[in-house]
Design a protein around this motif. Structure first.
Motif, PDB file in Angstrom:
ATOM      1  N   PHE A 174     -26.351  17.321  -5.475  1.00  0.00           N
ATOM      2  CA  PHE A 174     -27.098  18.121  -4.512  1.00  0.00           C
ATOM      3  C   PHE A 174     -26.668  17.868  -3.066  1.00  0.00           C
ATOM      4  N   GLN A 175     -26.395  16.603  -2.726  1.00  0.00           N
ATOM      5  CA  GLN A 175     -26.027  16.316  -1.340  1.00  0.00           C
ATOM      6  C   GLN A 175     -24.692  16.969  -0.973  1.00  0.00           C
ATOM      7  N   LYS A 176     -23.727  16.922  -1.892  1.00  0.00           N
ATOM      8  CA  LYS A 176     -22.441  17.584  -1.627  1.00  0.00           C
ATOM      9  C   LYS A 176     -22.629  19.086  -1.492  1.00  0.00           C
ATOM     10  N   SER A 177     -23.510  19.644  -2.337  1.00  0.00           N
ATOM     11  CA  SER A 177     -23.785  21.074  -2.241  1.00  0.00           C
ATOM     12  C   SER A 177     -24.419  21.405  -0.901  1.00  0.00           C
ATOM     13  N   ILE A 178     -25.369  20.571  -0.477  1.00  0.00           N
ATOM     14  CA  ILE A 178     -26.038  20.793   0.818  1.00  0.00           C
ATOM     15  C   ILE A 178     -25.030  20.710   1.961  1.00  0.00           C
ATOM     16  N   ASP A 179     -24.179  19.687   1.934  1.00  0.00           N
ATOM     17  CA  ASP A 179     -23.177  19.531   3.003  1.00  0.00           C
ATOM     18  C   ASP A 179     -22.233  20.725   3.058  1.00  0.00           C
ATOM     19  N   THR A 180     -21.842  21.224   1.883  1.00  0.00           N
ATOM     20  CA  THR A 180     -20.917  22.372   1.846  1.00  0.00           C
ATOM     21  C   THR A 180     -21.579  23.629   2.371  1.00  0.00           C
ATOM     22  N   TYR A 181     -22.842  23.863   1.975  1.00  0.00           N
ATOM     23  CA  TYR A 181     -23.558  25.028   2.491  1.00  0.00           C
ATOM     24  C   TYR A 181     -23.741  24.917   4.005  1.00  0.00           C
ATOM     25  N   ARG A 182     -24.064  23.703   4.493  1.00  0.00           N
ATOM     26  CA  ARG A 182     -24.246  23.504   5.938  1.00  0.00           C
ATOM     27  C   ARG A 182     -22.957  23.816   6.704  1.00  0.00           C
ATOM     28  N   GLU A 183     -21.831  23.346   6.178  1.00  0.00           N
ATOM     29  CA  GLU A 183     -20.543  23.621   6.830  1.00  0.00           C
ATOM     30  C   GLU A 183     -20.238  25.117   6.804  1.00  0.00           C
ATOM     31  N   LEU A 184     -20.588  25.777   5.696  1.00  0.00           N
ATOM     32  CA  LEU A 184     -20.347  27.209   5.570  1.00  0.00           C
ATOM     33  C   LEU A 184     -21.201  27.998   6.563  1.00  0.00           C
ATOM     34  N   LEU A 185     -22.435  27.544   6.788  1.00  0.00           N
ATOM     35  CA  LEU A 185     -23.328  28.245   7.719  1.00  0.00           C
ATOM     36  C   LEU A 185     -22.881  28.122   9.174  1.00  0.00           C
ATOM     37  N   GLU A 186     -21.952  27.197   9.457  1.00  0.00           N
ATOM     38  CA  GLU A 186     -21.410  27.066  10.811  1.00  0.00           C
ATOM     39  C   GLU A 186     -20.171  27.925  11.017  1.00  0.00           C
ATOM     40  N   ASN A 187     -19.719  28.588   9.957  1.00  0.00           N
ATOM     41  CA  ASN A 187     -18.524  29.444  10.049  1.00  0.00           C
ATOM     42  C   ASN A 187     -18.836  30.648  10.950  1.00  0.00           C
ATOM     43  N   PRO A 188     -17.993  30.935  11.962  1.00  0.00           N
ATOM     44  CA  PRO A 188     -18.262  32.058  12.884  1.00  0.00           C
ATOM     45  C   PRO A 188     -18.414  33.396  12.169  1.00  0.00           C
ATOM     46  N   LEU A 189     -17.638  33.617  11.116  1.00  0.00           N
ATOM     47  CA  LEU A 189     -17.716  34.878  10.386  1.00  0.00           C
ATOM     48  C   LEU A 189     -19.066  35.011   9.679  1.00  0.00           C
ATOM     49  N   GLU A 229     -21.918  35.865  12.164  1.00  0.00           N
ATOM     50  CA  GLU A 229     -21.936  37.265  12.586  1.00  0.00           C
ATOM     51  C   GLU A 229     -22.548  38.173  11.518  1.00  0.00           C
ATOM     52  N   ASN A 230     -22.717  37.666  10.297  1.00  0.00           N
ATOM     53  CA  ASN A 230     -23.168  38.490   9.180  1.00  0.00           C
ATOM     54  C   ASN A 230     -24.567  38.032   8.755  1.00  0.00           C
ATOM     55  N   ARG A 231     -25.603  38.777   9.193  1.00  0.00           N
ATOM     56  CA  ARG A 231     -26.984  38.381   8.879  1.00  0.00           C
ATOM     57  C   ARG A 231     -27.259  38.431   7.381  1.00  0.00           C
ATOM     58  N   THR A 232     -26.633  39.413   6.708  1.00  0.00           N
ATOM     59  CA  THR A 232     -26.839  39.536   5.262  1.00  0.00           C
ATOM     60  C   THR A 232     -26.360  38.284   4.539  1.00  0.00           C
ATOM     61  N   LEU A 233     -25.146  37.849   4.872  1.00  0.00           N
ATOM     62  CA  LEU A 233     -24.590  36.668   4.229  1.00  0.00           C
ATOM     63  C   LEU A 233     -25.353  35.412   4.643  1.00  0.00           C
ATOM     64  N   THR A 234     -25.764  35.342   5.911  1.00  0.00           N
ATOM     65  CA  THR A 234     -26.536  34.190   6.389  1.00  0.00           C
ATOM     66  C   THR A 234     -27.836  34.052   5.608  1.00  0.00           C
ATOM     67  N   THR A 235     -28.518  35.197   5.403  1.00  0.00           N
ATOM     68  CA  THR A 235     -29.763  35.179   4.628  1.00  0.00           C
ATOM     69  C   THR A 235     -29.517  34.658   3.217  1.00  0.00           C
ATOM     70  N   ASN A 236     -28.464  35.155   2.589  1.00  0.00           N
ATOM     71  CA  ASN A 236     -28.124  34.740   1.228  1.00  0.00           C
ATOM     72  C   ASN A 236     -27.847  33.237   1.153  1.00  0.00           C
ATOM     73  N   LEU A 237     -27.056  32.729   2.099  1.00  0.00           N
ATOM     74  CA  LEU A 237     -26.680  31.308   2.076  1.00  0.00           C
ATOM     75  C   LEU A 237     -27.883  30.411   2.346  1.00  0.00           C
ATOM     76  N   LYS A 238     -28.746  30.827   3.271  1.00  0.00           N
ATOM     77  CA  LYS A 238     -29.954  30.030   3.536  1.00  0.00           C
ATOM     78  C   LYS A 238     -30.861  29.995   2.307  1.00  0.00           C
ATOM     79  N   THR A 239     -30.925  31.130   1.597  1.00  0.00           N
ATOM     80  CA  THR A 239     -31.733  31.188   0.376  1.00  0.00           C
ATOM     81  C   THR A 239     -31.176  30.243  -0.684  1.00  0.00           C
ATOM     82  N   GLU A 240     -29.849  30.268  -0.872  1.00  0.00           N
ATOM     83  CA  GLU A 240     -29.232  29.401  -1.874  1.00  0.00           C
ATOM     84  C   GLU A 240     -29.360  27.928  -1.488  1.00  0.00           C
TER      85      GLU A 240
END
Length: 734
Positions: A209-224, A227-238
């Motif tokens: 779980f911690q590795k998954s959390i760290d990876t999602y956190r790093e992904l949520l800092e991606n500039p692309l 810029e995408n609210r749809t993808l941001t919502t999805n990633l925060k949900t996951e």
């Protein structure tokens, strides 16, 4: 009940002897006019088979007489397709007909097997892998992507293979690929998102779980991503789901709330999905009041979206985002309120929730939450509304669950009659749902069977191709043995060829040296001509100085010598050069004219006209080419004229690299000049014009330089002046 129908070709001619199969072993054939009849029930599938046409699978929707027009066998129709045509058609049918897509892939691979490139083989197997993804056959998809990689290695294929392995439960294999891809610097931004998203999902699946959390956190800092609210919502949900599984409820709830906030700014569709997901979270944590509040909001939003259109459509699973391979799992969502959403948004929504939120579904879940709060009376109303809405939308699953809950509540309260009525509704929904699921399973099994048959066909094609390659390898080995046997004989031929090449090379070098010698001779001749020009000019100039001295005009002689020395210095500096700047040559020409005018100021006047555009040219011309022409004009034309003459020099631009010099004198003309020559002059060969002509010929030959010179009478009669036109195609300075 009996189904009656007729089977025809595409052109309308009847087909006799076609096989008609129904459930429970029912079977019949068409008569001479193509007619048939067979016992059948609504919702059952009838199969029409025959030689020469494509098998038809028909799901009975009514018992009206049926007319079926069949198509020719795909293999015959696709036999003449090129690879490119087959692939284009396969991509067209990819989202519509999996069997036809597979047939087109087979045609593409089998029609021209010897001409296929590795990149084309890779394209075919990649599309086959995509096809298996839509059929949820992830193991076969991974194998197809691996086949494609064998022909062409690419990051996108590796990403697709990793996603297929992940979906098939091969987490360790997928993890290895994703971790290798994570360090690839050549990933484009969208590929990087796909890799990180897949990696985070695998970590979650193996409880890291911690590795998954760290990876999602790093992904949520991606500039692309930002810029995408749809993808941001999805990633925060996951990410919230991972926190929840890890027992970190507070952080999970915070992310759930953030996803709702972000989705509000994105779109109503995304907001509905975010709230549905949040409601599920609250349900799992027994916070039923919050769950009920969110689901009521969803009902209002879904109804508002439905009001936009009366004819609701089903959003199919043929959408694919830039971030993850498509999946047919999205086909489960069929309520239709997503129809106004962006396609990428639809897939993200389908990825966020297990099923598309519907009015009847939300009402049922509110009823279940109220029941958990022991508010049976309120729950009863929501279950009833849910049941009515489900009947209107033909939602058998909700009908079954709602009628079961109503049965239990009424039975608990002692209302046996009502309880039995809802139990009948429950039984009817279960039977209908069972029949629907059974038909769906049959159809899926049939499609899987046919797709596997086509996979075997493709595998056989691959085996045939490898067998052909082995045969070719054997032939190559035999050819190599033959070559080795003949090698002893061939060395003599090679030696003779080498000797011939050596002789040809020697002849070539001798020819080239001879040609170079000729060039050198011409260069020497050109240099000799330049060296002849200098004494000729110096001799004539010293005669002028001598005339001043004889007249005891010391001042004029000194002034003349000063200009003469300046001219001589420049002439000597340029004596070794083939070309000098145009502007410098014109300055020397002016200085020479000035000196000649000083000697014969009573004999002629002169004018030099240089066009303004000539002064801007950056060209190089041969030195001392024009001086002998002017000398001839003065000495043989103007000097013998009784009255004062005029010498005109005009320089004009013809093009970016071409100039024209026109020298006109109004002297006695060429014919009179010949008559007036002294006996000494007649015996001496003229050097000036002769040298010019020779220099022009050599320059044109050696430097690919183009100089044209034309000498003609200036007037209407031959005794009135001379006109010389020189056209030079100057060299651009390097």
């Amino acid at each position: 009940m009996v189904l009656k129908g007729r089977v025809l070709n595409e052109d309308g001619t009847p087909i006799s002897g076609a096989n008609i199969e129904g459930r429970l072993g029912r079977y019949t054939t068409t008569d001479a006019r193509g007619y048939f009849s067979i016992p059948a029930n609504m919702g059952e599938e009838v199969v029409i088979r025959g030689l020469g046409f494509e098998t038809v699978y028909y799901r009975i929707k009514s018992l009206d007489d049926l007319e079926i027009r069949v198509q020719d066998q795909d293999e015959a129709r696709y036999a003449d397709l090129s690879f490119a045509q087959a692939m284009d058609s396969a991509r067209f049918y990819f989202k519509k007909d999996s069997q036809k897509t597979a047939d087109l892939l087979i045609a593409g691979l089998s029609n021209n097997p010897k001409k296929l490139k590795n990149t084309e083989q890779a394209q075919a197997y990649e599309l086959l892998g995509d096809l298996y993804i839509t059929q949820q056959q992830y193991d076969l998809a991974a194998d197809s992507y691996e086949d494609a990689i064998q022909y062409k290695k690419s990051l996108s294929l590796s990403i697709k293979k990793a996603h297929a392995l992940q979906r098939n439960g091969n987490y360790q294999e997928a993890l290895k690929i994703f971790e290798d891809l994570r360090n690839q610097k050549s990933l484009d931004p969208k590929q990087r998102i796909a890799v990180f998203k897949g990696l985070a999902s695998v970590y979650e699946a193996i409880n890291s779980f911690q590795k998954s959390i760290d990876t999602y956190r790093e992904l949520l800092e991606n500039p692309l991503v930002l810029e995408n609210r749809t993808l941001t919502t999805n990633l925060k949900t996951e990410l919230a789901s991972v926190y929840n599984k890890a027992g970190r409820k507070v952080e999970a709830q915070q992310l759930i709330n953030e996803s709702i906030t972000v989705s509000e700014a994105a779109s109503p569709v995304l907001n509905i999905a975010a709230k549905s997901n949040a409601a599920q979270f609250y349900n799992a944590n027994q916070n039923y009041e919050e769950e009920i509040n969110l689901r009521r909001q969803n009902i209002d939003q879904i109804n508002a979206l439905k009001e936009k259109k009366t004819n609701l459509k089903t959003i199919s699973s043929d959408t694919i985002t830039a971030f993850e391979p498509a999946s047919s799992e999205s086909s489960e969502m069929t309520n239709g309120y997503l129809e106004d959403a962006d396609l990428e948004e639809v897939v993200i929504v389908q990825d966020m929730v297990a099923e598309e939120p519907t009015v009847q579904g939300e009402q049922f879940k509110i009823g279940a939450a109220l029941k958990n709060l022991n508010k049976d009376s309120e729950a009863l109303e929501y279950f009833k509304s849910s049941l009515e809405e489900a009947k209107a939308n033909n939602d058998l699953e909700v009908q079954k669950e709602a009628s079961r809950e109503l049965y239990e509540i009424y039975r608990k309260r002692g209302y046996s009659r009502k309880a039995l009525d809802y139990n009948d509704t429950y039984v009817a929904a279960v039977d209908a749902l069972y029949a629907e699921k059974e038909n769906e399973l049959e159809e899926n099994a049939r499609r899987t069977k046919e797709l596997l048959a086509r996979q075997n066909r493709i595998d056989n094609l691959e085996k045939d191709r490898r067998l052909t390659e082995n045969k070719l390898a054997l032939i190559n080995a035999e050819n190599q043995l033959t070559e080795e046997t003949n090698q002893r004989q061939q060395w003599v031929i090679y030696s003779l060829v080498a000797l011939s090449l050596l002789l040809i090379s020697l002849a070539f070098f001798m020819y080239r040296n001879n040609r170079q010698q000729k060039v050198n001779n011409r260069l020497l001749a050109l240099k000799s001509l330049r060296s002849q020009m200098n004494p000729h000019f110096i001799f004539n100039a010293l005669n002028s100085v001598n005339s001043y001295i004889s007249l005891n005009d010391e001042r004029a002689a000194n002034k003349y010598l000063a200009d003469f020395s300046k001219l001589m210095r420049n002439v000597l500096e340029n004596s070794e050069l083939d070309f000098i700047p145009l502007q410098k040559e014109l300055e020397l020409l002016k200085l020479y004219l000035k000196l000649e005018h000083e000697r014969f100021k009573d004999q002629f006047n002169y004018e030099v006209t240089i066009a303004p555009e000539v002064k801007e040219l950056d060209l190089e011309v041969p030195p001392m080419l024009l001086q002998p022409i002017i000398e001839n004009a003065v000495w043989h034309g103007l000097r013998y004229k009784k009255e004062k003459g005029l010498l005109s020099v005009k320089v004009t631009k013809l093009s970016a690299q071409k100039i024209e010099v026109e020298i006109i004198d109004d002297g006695i003309g060429r014919e009179k000049s010949k008559v007036l020559k002294t006996e000494h002059q007649k015996k001496r060969t003229s050097k000036g014009l002769g040298n010019i002509e020779n220099r022009v010929a050599l320059l044109n030959e050696l430097h690919d330089y183009h100089i044209d010179m034309k000498v003609e009478d200036a007037g209407l009669s031959p005794d009135v002046g001379t006109r010389v036109v020189v056209v030079m195609n100057g060299k651009t300075k390097i």
